[in-house]
Design a protein around this motif. Structure first.
Motif, PDB file in Angstrom:
ATOM      1  N   GLY A  66       0.818  -1.213   0.000  1.00 46.47           N
ATOM      2  CA  GLY A  66       0.000   0.000   0.000  1.00 46.47           C
ATOM      3  C   GLY A  66       0.850   1.260   0.000  1.00 46.47           C
ATOM      4  O   GLY A  66       0.587   2.202  -0.755  1.00 46.47           O
ATOM      5  N   THR A  67       1.889   1.278   0.818  1.00 51.30           N
ATOM      6  CA  THR A  67       2.791   2.434   0.878  1.00 51.30           C
ATOM      7  C   THR A  67       3.488   2.650  -0.457  1.00 51.30           C
ATOM      8  O   THR A  67       3.538   3.778  -0.969  1.00 51.30           O
ATOM      9  CB  THR A  67       3.837   2.237   1.992  1.00 51.30           C
ATOM     10  N   ALA A  68       4.009   1.592  -1.025  1.00 50.49           N
ATOM     11  CA  ALA A  68       4.691   1.710  -2.320  1.00 50.49           C
ATOM     12  C   ALA A  68       3.720   2.169  -3.404  1.00 50.49           C
ATOM     13  O   ALA A  68       4.043   3.041  -4.214  1.00 50.49           O
ATOM     14  CB  ALA A  68       5.334   0.371  -2.695  1.00 50.49           C
ATOM     15  N   ALA A  69       2.521   1.615  -3.409  1.00 48.54           N
ATOM     16  CA  ALA A  69       1.533   1.984  -4.433  1.00 48.54           C
ATOM     17  C   ALA A  69       1.139   3.447  -4.320  1.00 48.54           C
ATOM     18  O   ALA A  69       1.070   4.166  -5.331  1.00 48.54           O
ATOM     19  CB  ALA A  69       0.296   1.086  -4.330  1.00 48.54           C
ATOM     20  N   MET A  75       3.668  10.084  -7.395  1.00 46.34           N
ATOM     21  CA  MET A  75       4.671  10.524  -8.368  1.00 46.34           C
ATOM     22  C   MET A  75       4.126  10.543  -9.790  1.00 46.34           C
ATOM     23  O   MET A  75       4.399  11.462 -10.555  1.00 46.34           O
ATOM     24  CB  MET A  75       5.913   9.634  -8.278  1.00 46.34           C
ATOM     25  N   VAL A  76       3.342   9.537 -10.153  1.00 47.56           N
ATOM     26  CA  VAL A  76       2.877   9.413 -11.538  1.00 47.56           C
ATOM     27  C   VAL A  76       1.683  10.318 -11.830  1.00 47.56           C
ATOM     28  O   VAL A  76       1.620  10.961 -12.881  1.00 47.56           O
ATOM     29  CB  VAL A  76       2.528   7.937 -11.863  1.00 47.56           C
ATOM     30  N   PHE A  77       0.741  10.393 -10.892  1.00 47.32           N
ATOM     31  CA  PHE A  77      -0.512  11.094 -11.180  1.00 47.32           C
ATOM     32  C   PHE A  77      -0.713  12.413 -10.435  1.00 47.32           C
ATOM     33  O   PHE A  77      -1.519  13.233 -10.846  1.00 47.32           O
ATOM     34  CB  PHE A  77      -1.715  10.191 -10.873  1.00 47.32           C
ATOM     35  N   LEU A  78      -0.002  12.610  -9.338  1.00 49.34           N
ATOM     36  CA  LEU A  78      -0.264  13.780  -8.507  1.00 49.34           C
ATOM     37  C   LEU A  78       0.878  14.792  -8.501  1.00 49.34           C
ATOM     38  O   LEU A  78       0.877  15.714  -7.691  1.00 49.34           O
ATOM     39  CB  LEU A  78      -0.605  13.340  -7.073  1.00 49.34           C
TER      40      LEU A  78
END
Length: 106
Positions: A66-69, A75-78
């Motif tokens: 969960g933390t990694a996701a 990073m990718v979307f926000l």
């Protein structure tokens, strides 16, 4: 089957956390409801998982993945920074989960 439920619990928690970002401090109705629903579902599923997996194993996977996701989503979307240190941290979280699971359930 417990790992399928665990994956669903992780997905619900990640969805709830992502919705929380959009809830504006719980001032927006729909993202706030999605947050609550995501977390309730995550804990209900995690409780089912704990019937057959050890708490250490289940929680390590749930928290680590969960933390990694969430870090990757950030990073990718926000627009959060994708520095070498952050990427290394994600790698270390994943390595920690793997090491905890290699240690067995004793």
């Amino acid at each position: 089957m417990p790992y399928v439920l665990l994956a669903a619990a992780i997905a619900a928690e990640v969805g709830g956390t992502t919705a929380m970002k959009y809830s504006a401090g719980f001032s927006r109705l729909w993202p706030s409801l999605a947050t609550v629903i995501g977390y309730v579902l995550a804990f209900v599923l995690l409780a089912q998982v704990l019937k057959s997996l050890s708490v250490g194993t289940a929680y390590a996977i749930w928290a680590g993945v969960g933390t990694a996701a969430i870090a990757i989503i950030g990073m990718v979307f926000l627009g959060e920074a994708a520095s070498a240190a952050r990427l290394a941290g994600i790698g270390l979280v994943i390595a920690g989960v793997v090491l905890l699971n290699l240690g067995g359930s004793h």
